[in-house]
Design a protein around this motif. Sequence first.
Motif, PDB file in Angstrom:
ATOM      1  N   VAL A  55       0.892  26.712  11.591  1.00 29.06           N
ATOM      2  CA  VAL A  55       2.513  26.892  11.621  1.00 29.06           C
ATOM      3  C   VAL A  55       2.747  26.160  12.719  1.00 29.06           C
ATOM      4  CG1 VAL A  55       4.037  27.929  10.683  1.00 29.06           C
ATOM      5  CG2 VAL A  55       2.034  28.604   9.777  1.00 29.06           C
ATOM      6  N   HIS A  56       3.266  25.511  13.035  1.00 28.08           N
ATOM      7  CA  HIS A  56       4.342  24.973  13.970  1.00 28.08           C
ATOM      8  C   HIS A  56       5.889  25.245  13.765  1.00 28.08           C
ATOM      9  CE1 HIS A  56      -0.068  23.134  15.187  1.00 28.08           C
ATOM     10  NE2 HIS A  56       0.637  22.598  14.051  1.00 28.08           N
ATOM     11  N   PHE A  57       6.031  25.506  15.271  1.00 30.33           N
ATOM     12  CA  PHE A  57       7.701  25.759  15.293  1.00 30.33           C
ATOM     13  C   PHE A  57       8.232  24.534  16.002  1.00 30.33           C
ATOM     14  CE2 PHE A  57       5.635  30.197  15.029  1.00 30.33           C
ATOM     15  CZ  PHE A  57       6.392  30.518  14.017  1.00 30.33           C
ATOM     16  N   LEU A  58       9.533  24.103  15.196  1.00 28.48           N
ATOM     17  CA  LEU A  58       9.752  22.728  15.859  1.00 28.48           C
ATOM     18  C   LEU A  58      11.528  22.972  15.764  1.00 28.48           C
ATOM     19  CD1 LEU A  58       6.986  21.239  14.606  1.00 28.48           C
ATOM     20  CD2 LEU A  58       8.549  18.754  15.402  1.00 28.48           C
ATOM     21  N   VAL A  59      12.218  22.156  16.647  1.00 31.17           N
ATOM     22  CA  VAL A  59      13.304  22.965  16.952  1.00 31.17           C
ATOM     23  C   VAL A  59      14.539  22.177  16.027  1.00 31.17           C
ATOM     24  CG1 VAL A  59      15.364  22.638  18.663  1.00 31.17           C
ATOM     25  CG2 VAL A  59      13.105  22.750  19.291  1.00 31.17           C
ATOM     26  N   PRO A 169      -0.518  12.318   0.915  1.00 34.45           N
ATOM     27  CA  PRO A 169       0.773  13.369   1.268  1.00 34.45           C
ATOM     28  C   PRO A 169       2.238  13.626   0.724  1.00 34.45           C
ATOM     29  CG  PRO A 169      -1.368  12.248   2.873  1.00 34.45           C
ATOM     30  CD  PRO A 169      -0.688  10.766   1.932  1.00 34.45           C
ATOM     31  N   LEU A 170       2.159  14.761   0.170  1.00 31.47           N
ATOM     32  CA  LEU A 170       3.183  14.776  -0.053  1.00 31.47           C
ATOM     33  C   LEU A 170       4.007  16.162   1.159  1.00 31.47           C
ATOM     34  CD1 LEU A 170       5.457  15.161  -2.105  1.00 31.47           C
ATOM     35  CD2 LEU A 170       4.543  16.872  -3.397  1.00 31.47           C
ATOM     36  N   PHE A 171       5.329  15.728   1.743  1.00 30.78           N
ATOM     37  CA  PHE A 171       5.714  16.490   2.651  1.00 30.78           C
ATOM     38  C   PHE A 171       6.994  16.915   1.381  1.00 30.78           C
ATOM     39  CE2 PHE A 171       8.910  15.556   6.540  1.00 30.78           C
ATOM     40  CZ  PHE A 171       8.880  16.775   6.503  1.00 30.78           C
ATOM     41  N   LEU A 172       7.534  18.280   1.674  1.00 30.95           N
ATOM     42  CA  LEU A 172       8.748  18.792   1.548  1.00 30.95           C
ATOM     43  C   LEU A 172       9.449  19.047   2.452  1.00 30.95           C
ATOM     44  CD1 LEU A 172       9.471  21.392  -1.255  1.00 30.95           C
ATOM     45  CD2 LEU A 172      10.585  21.804   0.485  1.00 30.95           C
ATOM     46  N   ASP A 173      11.385  18.296   2.901  1.00 31.08           N
ATOM     47  CA  ASP A 173      12.437  18.601   3.786  1.00 31.08           C
ATOM     48  C   ASP A 173      12.063  20.267   3.330  1.00 31.08           C
ATOM     49  OD1 ASP A 173      14.509  19.385   5.475  1.00 31.08           O
ATOM     50  OD2 ASP A 173      14.620  16.776   5.670  1.00 31.08           O
ATOM     51  N   PHE A 196       2.178  23.273  -3.733  1.00 30.89           N
ATOM     52  CA  PHE A 196       2.136  21.777  -4.380  1.00 30.89           C
ATOM     53  C   PHE A 196       2.773  20.791  -3.585  1.00 30.89           C
ATOM     54  CE2 PHE A 196       3.349  24.719  -8.322  1.00 30.89           C
ATOM     55  CZ  PHE A 196       2.092  24.294  -8.748  1.00 30.89           C
ATOM     56  N   THR A 197       2.727  21.306  -2.240  1.00 30.80           N
ATOM     57  CA  THR A 197       2.662  20.164  -1.119  1.00 30.80           C
ATOM     58  C   THR A 197       1.554  20.604  -0.187  1.00 30.80           C
ATOM     59  OG1 THR A 197       3.793  21.648   0.482  1.00 30.80           O
ATOM     60  CG2 THR A 197       5.129  20.099  -1.204  1.00 30.80           C
ATOM     61  N   ASP A 198       1.614  19.471   0.571  1.00 27.64           N
ATOM     62  CA  ASP A 198       0.267  18.567   2.101  1.00 27.64           C
ATOM     63  C   ASP A 198       1.143  19.749   3.119  1.00 27.64           C
ATOM     64  OD1 ASP A 198      -1.710  17.491   0.374  1.00 27.64           O
ATOM     65  OD2 ASP A 198       0.267  16.266  -0.519  1.00 27.64           O
ATOM     66  N   VAL A 199       2.416  19.303   3.192  1.00 27.80           N
ATOM     67  CA  VAL A 199       2.878  19.562   4.380  1.00 27.80           C
ATOM     68  C   VAL A 199       4.158  20.192   3.674  1.00 27.80           C
ATOM     69  CG1 VAL A 199       3.220  17.071   5.326  1.00 27.80           C
ATOM     70  CG2 VAL A 199       3.687  19.378   7.274  1.00 27.80           C
ATOM     71  N   PHE A 200       5.190  21.085   4.818  1.00 30.43           N
ATOM     72  CA  PHE A 200       6.752  21.524   4.503  1.00 30.43           C
ATOM     73  C   PHE A 200       6.823  22.582   5.296  1.00 30.43           C
ATOM     74  CE2 PHE A 200       7.282  25.885   3.079  1.00 30.43           C
ATOM     75  CZ  PHE A 200       5.753  26.426   2.503  1.00 30.43           C
ATOM     76  N   TYR A 201       8.374  22.617   5.706  1.00 27.91           N
ATOM     77  CA  TYR A 201       8.538  22.630   6.595  1.00 27.91           C
ATOM     78  C   TYR A 201       9.969  24.167   6.082  1.00 27.91           C
ATOM     79  CZ  TYR A 201      13.336  20.059   7.888  1.00 27.91           C
ATOM     80  OH  TYR A 201      14.918  19.338   8.001  1.00 27.91           O
ATOM     81  N   GLY A 208      19.827  30.826   9.740  1.00 29.57           N
ATOM     82  CA  GLY A 208      20.304  32.687   9.996  1.00 29.57           C
ATOM     83  C   GLY A 208      19.773  32.196  11.826  1.00 29.57           C
ATOM     84  N   ALA A 209      19.166  31.035  11.898  1.00 24.28           N
ATOM     85  CA  ALA A 209      18.532  30.553  13.575  1.00 24.28           C
ATOM     86  C   ALA A 209      19.912  30.047  14.024  1.00 24.28           C
ATOM     87  CB  ALA A 209      17.442  30.341  13.494  1.00 24.28           C
ATOM     88  N   LEU A 210      19.454  30.264  15.742  1.00 25.69           N
ATOM     89  CA  LEU A 210      19.883  29.610  15.953  1.00 25.69           C
ATOM     90  C   LEU A 210      19.705  27.928  16.025  1.00 25.69           C
ATOM     91  CD1 LEU A 210      20.267  31.671  19.918  1.00 25.69           C
ATOM     92  CD2 LEU A 210      22.320  30.786  18.204  1.00 25.69           C
ATOM     93  N   PHE A 211      17.953  27.660  15.586  1.00 21.25           N
ATOM     94  CA  PHE A 211      17.919  26.462  15.859  1.00 21.25           C
ATOM     95  C   PHE A 211      16.981  26.882  15.647  1.00 21.25           C
ATOM     96  CE2 PHE A 211      16.946  28.178  20.084  1.00 21.25           C
ATOM     97  CZ  PHE A 211      16.242  27.290  20.452  1.00 21.25           C
ATOM     98  N   GLY A 212      15.816  25.554  14.842  1.00 25.81           N
ATOM     99  CA  GLY A 212      14.026  25.878  14.580  1.00 25.81           C
ATOM    100  C   GLY A 212      13.951  25.443  12.940  1.00 25.81           C
ATOM    101  N   GLU A 213      12.679  24.538  13.184  1.00 23.16           N
ATOM    102  CA  GLU A 213      11.850  24.774  11.711  1.00 23.16           C
ATOM    103  C   GLU A 213      10.560  25.305  11.865  1.00 23.16           C
ATOM    104  OE1 GLU A 213      15.209  23.330   9.888  1.00 23.16           O
ATOM    105  OE2 GLU A 213      15.638  23.424  11.484  1.00 23.16           O
ATOM    106  N   ALA A 214      10.005  26.124  10.837  1.00 23.08           N
ATOM    107  CA  ALA A 214       8.677  26.171  10.627  1.00 23.08           C
ATOM    108  C   ALA A 214       7.880  25.037   9.859  1.00 23.08           C
ATOM    109  CB  ALA A 214       8.529  27.403  10.399  1.00 23.08           C
TER     110      ALA A 214
END
Lengths: 344, 344, 344, 344
Positions: A55-59, A169-173, A196-201, A208-214
């Motif tokens: 799990v990584h956090f981006l802005v 790879p299946l990526f879900l936004d 059912f995905t390889d990576v998603f955020y 609800g956050a100021l900013f940020g995607e996990a």
Amino acid sequence: MIRFQCDYAEGAHPLILQKMAETNEEQTVGYGNDPYCERARKKIRTLCDAPEADVHFLVGGTQTNFTVIRSILRPHQGAVAANTGHINVHETGAVEATGHKVLPLPSEDGKITADQVREYYEAHWQDADHEHMVQPGMVYISHPTENGTLYSKEELKALYEVCQELGLPLFLDGARLGYGVMSEASELGLADIAAFTDVFYIGGTKVGALFGEAVVITNPALKKDFRYLIKQSGGMLAKGRLLGIQFDVLFTDDLYFRISDHADRLAMRLKEAFVKKGYALRYDSYTNQQFPILPDEHLEKLKEKYSFGFWERMDASRCVVRFCTSWATKEEAVEELIRDIEVL
Amino acid sequence: MIRFQCDYAEGAHPLILQKMAETNEEQTVGYGNDPYCERARKKIRTLCDAPEADVHFLVGGTQTNFTVIRSILRPHQGAVAANTGHINVHETGAVEATGHKVLPLPSEDGKITADQVREYYEAHWQDADHEHMVQPGMVYISHPTENGTLYSKEELKALYEVCQELGLPLFLDGARLGYGVMSEASELGLADIAAFTDVFYIGGTKVGALFGEAVVITNPALKKDFRYLIKQSGGMLAKGRLLGIQFDVLFTDDLYFRISDHADRLAMRLKEAFVKKGYALRYDSYTNQQFPILPDEHLEKLKEKYSFGFWERMDASRCVVRFCTSWATKEEAVEELIRDIEVL
Amino acid sequence: MIRFQCDYAEGAHPLILQKMAETNEEQTVGYGNDPYCERARKKIRTLCDAPEADVHFLVGGTQTNFTVIRSILRPHQGAVAANTGHINVHETGAVEATGHKVLPLPSEDGKITADQVREYYEAHWQDADHEHMVQPGMVYISHPTENGTLYSKEELKALYEVCQELGLPLFLDGARLGYGVMSEASELGLADIAAFTDVFYIGGTKVGALFGEAVVITNPALKKDFRYLIKQSGGMLAKGRLLGIQFDVLFTDDLYFRISDHADRLAMRLKEAFVKKGYALRYDSYTNQQFPILPDEHLEKLKEKYSFGFWERMDASRCVVRFCTSWATKEEAVEELIRDIEVL
Amino acid sequence: MIRFQCDYAEGAHPLILQKMAETNEEQTVGYGNDPYCERARKKIRTLCDAPEADVHFLVGGTQTNFTVIRSILRPHQGAVAANTGHINVHETGAVEATGHKVLPLPSEDGKITADQVREYYEAHWQDADHEHMVQPGMVYISHPTENGTLYSKEELKALYEVCQELGLPLFLDGARLGYGVMSEASELGLADIAAFTDVFYIGGTKVGALFGEAVVITNPALKKDFRYLIKQSGGMLAKGRLLGIQFDVLFTDDLYFRISDHADRLAMRLKEAFVKKGYALRYDSYTNQQFPILPDEHLEKLKEKYSFGFWERMDASRCVVRFCTSWATKEEAVEELIRDIEVL
């Protein structure tokens, strides 16, 4: 002016600000290696039933999309996506700026199907000149889509199985993932999406956050060196704990889900009001974005008091517009809008 | 097997090989600064009636396209092109690999119009979110197009005037330019093309050379440092004179035009034969590529003796195929093919 | 003017031109899938004792270098190289243009050592902030180097073993490979080089071809989809057979080796003359490039009749210059130069 | 553990959090077009005495650096910088990832001189092969540098004048700008920096903000379309007002300057303690970063209680380490550290 224009018009849920204030003087290491990030990671892994996930956090969302995509593809590969996909339309060509073509599939409602992916893939490899064309290297979908629609469990599973079979790879936004999982029409929880995905955020900025995607990476082959990619792509926050704190709060006492549910319920009330008034809907959305088709004169009237998004002109006298609710939308605002719609 | 599959199946016009052999032991400086390149440049400037133009020689078409495009655009800009354009379809995303999105306009016959460009441009700037979208930064066209069609003088002039007005450099891909200017339907000579574009290239690879494309830059704003771009893009031939010699020979005694004319005439005879036989044509081409629609069983029959390109399936029983003639096509080969068509 | 400035001042070995003329009217498929390329591939595999190697033909050296490098690296990785390496100095940042930093190691003579690579690699991983730095992802060397020097068998083996251990593919730039393997000081034949690298190329441009470099990929992990990369990078020649024909001729009857030997022997005679005259040598080269240090007045004298390369100023009164011989250098030219040196 | 490791260990100045909380429920437009950003822009323009400057807010330093650099350079150009510069060392090759080589100049203390720039530029253009080398296209400096040092007014002016003369935009990385302008050794205020650069940024992340950098573009030629670049580079915050609010607060009642001064004064007390104890200093810094050279056993002792950065090994028994103070550093912490140093 009451804003229904987007789901990022306000700041953050007050509990987030409160936690930031409480922890403000603490000293932590930077770049996401602090205890708050670690705690948020654990919660997310548990909620996703994915104990091994990275799990990584981006802005922000654009940053997250191109960072994930460039971490996966080789130079001659592109990302298959709905032609309506955010990466294809609204990110100033950020994916192309990293060297990769977005390979658009036609979509009416923001979704693509397993069959479309298979056909596109097979057409590529059957073409005698395939080396002269961009090779499909992964699949990008949004859930909910930019049109407010949702994949059913069967649809997502079918997509994933095709992707698995074809080595894509299946990526879900999930910029609006909360509004998806809490929709009354939702068949997919976080654990299903992780399965059912390889990576998603998991989107924070719009939920609800100021900013940020996990970013949640479940496919082990995609985990390697991802932090280098975040840093190089300008997405590694020095005070990384700010992201950890936010997601920690959002996943405490189901806050993320409760505030998403709030937005969805208000959106459903709006939808009902539009339908009742006799407006057609451009997309049949059960999430926080609603796309009614309104006569121009009604739009002019509403604009005096509300802000909302222009989507597209439908015909000489009507336009599609977008109304968004969010975690922050007030019940009273929606009630007032509904009353104003009724008397249009 | 007689090949009508493409226009680069043979080597080069014999006069080119002869000149290479004659000059083989001469010592010259490298990288295009030799007297042969200089001589070819002068001839091209004269033919184009563009005494101030910069002329550069590159090895191949894909390389030329992406080198020109990346020399013009800023990072947030894309190249507007027909969706059928070579850069959009058959260059493995080389333009995207340099960071720029190709912005496709719908096209039925390979051409785009001045109105399409204007509408696309205006739609971009009218969109409230235009900064979230790739900015149109230039226009790319092919002449002849990948479908064998030609711009009329009026059409090209209109495109150029719109581009001028909107500040969009117009780049013309002339991979098959000889077959265009010598077509019986052509309204555009080299000087017209130089007058109504900002930069274009004269194709050698498909028109009698072993390889090589001559880029002609007429817009002074696009000239600066172009040689750095060629070098960085891998297009600067060490023995640059090989390019100079080829274009010098091609533009001596009208060789380029004579061999193009040869190919066009043979193509017209083929076209006539197809039409006479009752086959429809996918595009109404007056250049060296012909796109007849043939029944599958006839195609099978022809395949025994000829190679040609598959283009697309038309319906359950018919396909579009491509027959190319070239500077090297033999009259006898065309006559034999015509006889075989007649008895299908 | 007699040119010793570079090894690409003339055309090609006459046998190459002859073969091109003989085969000129043949029709073949394009893009390197023709029988001539296939034949050249087989010969190269045999010479390299690498029956499973993939062999690809590209047009020039810069193109080859960046195509190979971008095919190997992930976005956050760089190529370790001598600071004097061609990719670091003389390719207009072509590697950086594909997104990858060249990671320079100090070098006095153009070579780097196994120890240097290991230390650099270990320093990277020991740094607490390593994610903030470009990760070493491969190693690039030249043989002969840009300074005319050669790796011994032991040196190359040691480099390869370290690279294997650290998971860094080793790429050898063989732009002048013929002059290396035929040097009297050479310990490395083609089979050794194939055995102790993951990928390398056999230079044609500087060793008797009109143009062309043959990439030999022995590491199976690096083979996948390489032709897409060639196409996207602008290196796929339409008339690919021109490359096949050239390498086929070069590897018939040992032509490549014989002409390389010719150049090396002439260079050794030049070297002897410089030394005899009392000039120091900047690098102790046993290949076709010689780097004597000459007084300015002698240089001025020689310039009247010969061209050669300026390398660097040594002190107030002397400069390092470069004299190259090549497959095409005439014995008489060297003898004349030697006589002129003797009387300086 | 008391942290002196970096200047981003805590959250933000309390007044920032307070303002965020107060404005949290307000609805504003996104992407930096809100009134808070506008207000902060006005204050910055005034402080910089640059009424025509464009001011943009980005999230972090790496992102800011590569966004500015790629907005300026053409593809064949690189950014001249000290070899110690942040873009050359600690941004995972982010500049190279956008296609541009960093062109390093040797530097002992983090600074480069006008003469170095001129010599490098002239050497490039004098080289006969300059088209084979990356063209210097701009100059990047840091102030304070990564080593804590400062440019004098004369030095910066000389650099700017050379850059002006040579046509190289000068970009100043002000990640720690506050600590620079408030240093007792400072000769440069914001207005000087605005006057003697083409573009610079005022760092927030390391000077009291949660995150954020304010880019100030004074050269009109560099202003065009910068917002597209921010968006494409992933730096456009949806809730852009968060940046506006922070800089608005920082530039209210001189907060930015007061908290910077606080950090500098504490750093000077630390410096004094080191010197008094007899430690040498690696760089003579008058800003918030101090680089004493300590015996290994003293470092081990200090590590029990304090965190600080390892810089480099000096010799067998001593290391250079980095101690940072910041806006958030407590006087008591510094006093405690000083006492512990005294008794080492």
